[in-house]
Design an enzyme around this catalytic site. Structure first.
Site, PDB file in Angstrom:
ATOM      1  CE1 TYR A 241       0.794  -0.025 -36.326  1.00  0.00           C
ATOM      2  CE2 TYR A 241       2.418   1.212 -35.504  1.00  0.00           C
ATOM      3  CZ  TYR A 241       1.241   0.486 -35.479  1.00  0.00           C
ATOM      4  OH  TYR A 241       0.835   0.176 -34.005  1.00  0.00           O
TER       5      TYR A 241
ATOM      6  CB  SER B 275       0.765   3.646 -32.527  1.00  0.00           C
ATOM      7  OG  SER B 275       2.101   3.753 -32.527  1.00  0.00           O
TER       8      SER B 275
HETATM    9  P1  NDP Z   1      -0.485  -8.423 -30.888  1.00  0.00           P
HETATM   10  O1  NDP Z   1       0.208  -8.795 -32.192  1.00  0.00           O
HETATM   11  O2  NDP Z   1       0.042  -8.898 -29.512  1.00  0.00           O
HETATM   12  O3  NDP Z   1      -1.951  -8.329 -30.717  1.00  0.00           O
HETATM   13  C1  NDP Z   1      -2.527  -7.801 -31.867  1.00  0.00           C
HETATM   14  C2  NDP Z   1      -3.896  -8.205 -31.982  1.00  0.00           C
HETATM   15  O4  NDP Z   1      -4.939  -8.015 -33.188  1.00  0.00           O
HETATM   16  C3  NDP Z   1      -4.160  -9.800 -32.040  1.00  0.00           C
HETATM   17  O5  NDP Z   1      -4.949 -10.417 -30.934  1.00  0.00           O
HETATM   18  C4  NDP Z   1      -4.581 -10.048 -33.318  1.00  0.00           C
HETATM   19  O6  NDP Z   1      -5.385 -11.192 -33.225  1.00  0.00           O
HETATM   20  C5  NDP Z   1      -5.541  -8.839 -33.462  1.00  0.00           C
HETATM   21  N1  NDP Z   1      -5.615  -8.770 -35.035  1.00  0.00           N
HETATM   22  C6  NDP Z   1      -4.689  -8.450 -35.886  1.00  0.00           C
HETATM   23  N2  NDP Z   1      -5.324  -8.423 -37.205  1.00  0.00           N
HETATM   24  C7  NDP Z   1      -6.523  -8.850 -37.078  1.00  0.00           C
HETATM   25  C8  NDP Z   1      -7.790  -8.675 -37.908  1.00  0.00           C
HETATM   26  N3  NDP Z   1      -7.643  -8.608 -39.424  1.00  0.00           N
HETATM   27  N4  NDP Z   1      -8.860  -9.070 -37.534  1.00  0.00           N
HETATM   28  C9  NDP Z   1      -9.112  -9.406 -36.131  1.00  0.00           C
HETATM   29  N5  NDP Z   1      -7.913  -9.210 -35.258  1.00  0.00           N
HETATM   30  C10 NDP Z   1      -6.882  -8.965 -35.697  1.00  0.00           C
HETATM   31  O7  NDP Z   1       0.192  -6.649 -30.528  1.00  0.00           O
HETATM   32  P2  NDP Z   1      -0.464  -5.567 -29.451  1.00  0.00           P
HETATM   33  O8  NDP Z   1      -1.119  -6.026 -28.378  1.00  0.00           O
HETATM   34  O9  NDP Z   1       0.891  -4.856 -29.091  1.00  0.00           O
HETATM   35  O10 NDP Z   1      -1.240  -4.625 -30.618  1.00  0.00           O
HETATM   36  C11 NDP Z   1      -2.650  -4.358 -30.237  1.00  0.00           C
HETATM   37  C12 NDP Z   1      -2.927  -2.941 -30.753  1.00  0.00           C
HETATM   38  O11 NDP Z   1      -1.854  -2.130 -30.298  1.00  0.00           O
HETATM   39  C13 NDP Z   1      -2.626  -2.803 -32.412  1.00  0.00           C
HETATM   40  O12 NDP Z   1      -3.461  -2.008 -32.816  1.00  0.00           O
HETATM   41  C14 NDP Z   1      -1.255  -2.032 -32.606  1.00  0.00           C
HETATM   42  O13 NDP Z   1      -0.952  -1.507 -33.612  1.00  0.00           O
HETATM   43  C15 NDP Z   1      -1.323  -1.197 -31.285  1.00  0.00           C
HETATM   44  N6  NDP Z   1       0.085  -0.721 -30.684  1.00  0.00           N
HETATM   45  C16 NDP Z   1       1.133  -1.861 -30.297  1.00  0.00           C
HETATM   46  C17 NDP Z   1       2.297  -1.230 -29.687  1.00  0.00           C
HETATM   47  C18 NDP Z   1       3.474  -2.074 -29.495  1.00  0.00           C
HETATM   48  O14 NDP Z   1       4.515  -1.525 -29.487  1.00  0.00           O
HETATM   49  N7  NDP Z   1       3.114  -3.506 -28.910  1.00  0.00           N
HETATM   50  C19 NDP Z   1       2.364   0.275 -29.349  1.00  0.00           C
HETATM   51  C20 NDP Z   1       1.255   1.046 -29.976  1.00  0.00           C
HETATM   52  C21 NDP Z   1       0.202   0.502 -30.597  1.00  0.00           C
HETATM   53  P3  NDP Z   1      -5.674 -12.505 -34.181  1.00  0.00           P
HETATM   54  O15 NDP Z   1      -4.224 -12.458 -35.026  1.00  0.00           O
HETATM   55  O16 NDP Z   1      -5.821 -13.546 -33.522  1.00  0.00           O
HETATM   56  O17 NDP Z   1      -6.579 -12.061 -35.253  1.00  0.00           O
HETATM   57  C1  8X3 Z   2       4.137   0.377 -32.040  1.00  0.00           C
HETATM   58  C2  8X3 Z   2       4.966   1.372 -31.416  1.00  0.00           C
HETATM   59  O1  8X3 Z   2       6.999   2.476 -32.451  1.00  0.00           O
HETATM   60  O2  8X3 Z   2       6.993   0.243 -33.095  1.00  0.00           O
HETATM   61  O3  8X3 Z   2       2.934   1.166 -32.383  1.00  0.00           O
HETATM   62  O4  8X3 Z   2       5.539   2.005 -34.147  1.00  0.00           O
HETATM   63  S1  8X3 Z   2       6.223   1.789 -32.916  1.00  0.00           S
END
Ligand code: NDP
Ligand code: 8X3
Length: 253
Positions: free
Chosen positions: A151, A138
């Site tokens: 985070y 991120s």
């Molecule tokens: P979502 O919440 O849409 O997706 C997160 C995914 O992670 C879900 O499929 C969830 O599945 C899974 N997950 C969470 N906890 C667990 C666990 N304990 N075991 C297995 N699976 C888990 O968010 P994003 O798609 O945005 O996030 C995906 C990744 O991208 C993350 O690592 C996030 O930190 C990162 N990210 C997101 C950004 C954003 O602004 N959206 C920017 C930068 C990075 P389930 O709940 O079914 O287990």
């Molecule tokens: C998710 C982006 O800026 O919300 O990783 O931390 S931010």
């Protein structure tokens, strides 16, 4: 040639979009997450394009990680691409009032969960001298913001671990890439704000954020460049996002 792609956190957001992108290209998928119903729907949608294996996995559960990966059907055991995507942010409170439980969950998911899966998959890649690990970091790992505390620190870990892996894997045909997205609209903010919809939608108000599909396209590209190229790290923000100046408090005296 069809590859086998394992995606953690495939039930929504980036993970689900990656599943769709890699399925479009005819690659076979292992889709893991806690919400099995979501994975079943995705499997149903994608299975005319590729083979899809799904399983419930909570990456915070060490023995579940080994059980789920040990019971992969033989057709799915040979993993070519691992997308370490499962992750979350919880809360936006300053460190002095943040929940310790939330901190522990983020560390257990974003750091330890990623390590557990990688630790189990990597030896197989080394044995066949091929593979690609894509870690989802991120911008929060590089650029601190108020309330980002643990985070952001978990994502700094992901960045550094990705680089350290490259150092260990020198001489092997195994690629490691770290992708750092900025503001992207998924279920991320609903999770961060514990289903407070108003707060979650407020994050994206008046912006054109990245979409899950945007990130899936990038992950797909990173894994599709010629095999002698390793994209080490890639940071991506929407055009509406940039850095601010360093903050200075002028009231403290
Ligand atoms: P979502 O919440 O849409 O997706 C997160 C995914 O992670 C879900 O499929 C969830 O599945 C899974 N997950 C969470 N906890 C667990 C666990 N304990 N075991 C297995 N699976 C888990 O968010 P994003 O798609 O945005 O996030 C995906 C990744 O991208 C993350 O690592 C996030 O930190 C990162 N990210 C997101 C950004 C954003 O602004 N959206 C920017 C930068 C990075 P389930 O709940 O079914 O287990
Ligand atoms: C998710 C982006 O800026 O919300 O990783 O931390 S931010």
């Amino acid at each position: 040639m069809a590859k086998t792609v394992l995606i953690t956190g495939a039930s929504s957001g980036f993970g689900a979009a990656c599943a769709e992108k890699f399925a479009e290209a005819g690659h076979n998928l292992i889709l893991l997450a806690r919400r099995l119903d979501r994975l079943e729907t995705l499997q149903h949608t994608l299975q005319d394009r590729c083979q899809v294996h799904i399983d419930r996995l909570d990456v915070t559960d060490s023995s579940a990680v080994s059980d789920v990966l040990n019971r992969l059907p033989s057709a799915f055991k040979n993993i070519d691409i691992l997308i370490n995507n499962a992750g979350l942010a919880l809360g936006l409170d300053p460190a002095h009032s943040a929940s310790l439980e939330d901190w522990e969950t983020m560390v257990n998911t974003n750091i330890l969960g990623l390590l557990r899966v990688t630790h189990q998959i990597l030896p197989g890649m080394v044995a066949k001298d091929s593979g690609h690990i894509v870690n989802i970091g991120s911008t929060a790992g590089s650029w601190p913001y108020p309330g980002g505390n643990v985070y952001g620190a978990t994502k700094s870990f992901v960045q550094t671990f990705s680089r350290q892996l490259r150092a260990d894997l020198l001489g092997k045909h195994i690629r490691v890439s770290n992708i750092d997205p900025g503001l992207a609209e998924t279920e991320f903010s609903q999770v961060r704000f514990k289903n407070d919809r108003e707060q979650a939608t407020g994050v994206y108000k008046g912006t054109q954020p990245l979409t899950a599909k945007d990130i899936a396209e990038i992950v797909f590209w990173v894994t599709s460049v010629p095999p002698h190229i390793n994209i080490n790290a890639l940071e991506v923000m929407p055009v509406c996002q940039a850095w601010g100046p360093l903050s200075v408090d002028r009231e403290m005296g």
